[in-house]
Scaffold this motif. Sequence first.
Motif, PDB file in Angstrom:
ATOM      1  N   SER A   1     -33.139   3.948  21.796  1.00 39.15           N
ATOM      2  CA  SER A   1     -34.332   5.103  21.795  1.00 39.15           C
ATOM      3  C   SER A   1     -35.006   4.823  20.327  1.00 39.15           C
ATOM      4  O   SER A   1     -35.942   5.653  20.327  1.00 39.15           O
TER       5      SER A   1
ATOM      6  N   THR B   1     -29.200  25.078  28.654  1.00 40.43           N
ATOM      7  CA  THR B   1     -29.053  23.941  27.339  1.00 40.43           C
ATOM      8  C   THR B   1     -27.846  24.000  26.964  1.00 40.43           C
ATOM      9  O   THR B   1     -27.066  25.080  27.280  1.00 40.43           O
TER      10      THR B   1
ATOM     11  N   LYS C   1     -29.424  12.917  27.645  1.00 48.68           N
ATOM     12  CA  LYS C   1     -30.284  14.103  27.421  1.00 48.68           C
ATOM     13  C   LYS C   1     -30.253  14.556  26.039  1.00 48.68           C
ATOM     14  O   LYS C   1     -31.591  15.067  25.469  1.00 48.68           O
TER      15      LYS C   1
ATOM     16  N   GLU D   1     -32.302  12.136  24.075  1.00 51.25           N
ATOM     17  CA  GLU D   1     -33.875  12.095  24.547  1.00 51.25           C
ATOM     18  C   GLU D   1     -34.693  13.377  23.853  1.00 51.25           C
ATOM     19  O   GLU D   1     -35.778  13.123  23.515  1.00 51.25           O
ATOM     20  N   ALA D   2     -33.781  14.586  23.893  1.00 52.39           N
ATOM     21  CA  ALA D   2     -34.384  15.756  23.202  1.00 52.39           C
ATOM     22  C   ALA D   2     -34.669  15.436  21.768  1.00 52.39           C
ATOM     23  O   ALA D   2     -35.997  15.569  21.039  1.00 52.39           O
TER      24      ALA D   2
ATOM     25  N   ALA E   1     -35.322  12.469  20.160  1.00 52.10           N
ATOM     26  CA  ALA E   1     -36.440  11.689  20.192  1.00 52.10           C
ATOM     27  C   ALA E   1     -37.724  12.299  20.171  1.00 52.10           C
ATOM     28  O   ALA E   1     -38.696  11.826  19.917  1.00 52.10           O
ATOM     29  N   ALA E   2     -37.684  13.381  20.983  1.00 47.06           N
ATOM     30  CA  ALA E   2     -39.069  14.252  21.316  1.00 47.06           C
ATOM     31  C   ALA E   2     -39.169  15.155  20.234  1.00 47.06           C
ATOM     32  O   ALA E   2     -40.184  15.896  20.166  1.00 47.06           O
ATOM     33  N   GLY E   3     -38.406  15.260  18.885  1.00 48.92           N
ATOM     34  CA  GLY E   3     -38.518  15.971  18.018  1.00 48.92           C
ATOM     35  C   GLY E   3     -37.937  17.264  18.215  1.00 48.92           C
ATOM     36  O   GLY E   3     -38.322  18.207  17.544  1.00 48.92           O
ATOM     37  N   LYS E   4     -37.195  17.509  19.012  1.00 42.36           N
ATOM     38  CA  LYS E   4     -36.463  18.802  19.456  1.00 42.36           C
ATOM     39  C   LYS E   4     -35.054  18.827  18.788  1.00 42.36           C
ATOM     40  O   LYS E   4     -34.576  17.785  18.455  1.00 42.36           O
TER      41      LYS E   4
ATOM     42  N   ALA F   1     -30.947  20.234  24.383  1.00 45.67           N
ATOM     43  CA  ALA F   1     -31.248  19.627  25.515  1.00 45.67           C
ATOM     44  C   ALA F   1     -30.593  20.407  26.684  1.00 45.67           C
ATOM     45  O   ALA F   1     -29.654  21.010  26.591  1.00 45.67           O
TER      46      ALA F   1
END
Length: 240
Positions: free
Chosen positions: A93, A134, A220, A223-224, A226-229, A234
């Motif tokens: 990622s 979540t 997941k 992924e969250a 990497a999206a800045g969350k 997730a």
Amino acid sequence: KEEDAAEEERLDSTADRMSRDDYKAISEEGISLEEYNIERLDRALQRIKTQRTVKEKNLAGQKENLDKKTEEIEKMADYNGVTKKIVQKLIDSNLPVTEANIIKIANVMELASAALQMSDKAMNYLVKNNLKPTIENIYKAQYSGSDSQKKEITDEVFTSLQGQISEIINNAGLEVNKENTESARWLLNHQLPLTENTLWAYRDLSLIKNNTQEEAVLEKTVEAFAAGKAPESASLGIAA
């Protein structure tokens, strides 16, 4: 003649130091070698070689740093199993592979394990409060909230509601079958409203409980991240 000899000597010296890569680099600057005088060509060759040296040193430094980080990671206790998968997922990622990031994802993975033991109480809490599935919400629901208010309806009452139940299932875009009918009954048994939304919510939670895999949770979670969350934000939702 002496000047010509000196010029020729300098040309030979420059040519001796010019590699194929040097020739290509100079040519790519858009000026043919014929347009260079000896002095200018010598400066260009020196500049290109210096740039290449700097680049190689930078690459060497980057490789050294990467090797050092890899060595540090491999020295970590438990560099196997889940930790190894986390490291690989961070690399895939394009995220920094640091001890802090590894620990952060590992902690969230531990929280997510609650999804595999989701109780009726937790599912009731999530559906009742219209909470997204979540990792954080599932974990909190597992250890907080009121007891599930379960009061099973009789077969007679359930049969009398079949027409309404089938209509709600159809409106939700689901097939009227045993699985979805039992989902509707679960909602009614737990004193929850039977609507299109609650039916989908319960179906989603059931799929999470019965089909959650470690790889999917890791995917997941990262992924969250990497999206800045926050990784724990997730969603493990499976249903559309």
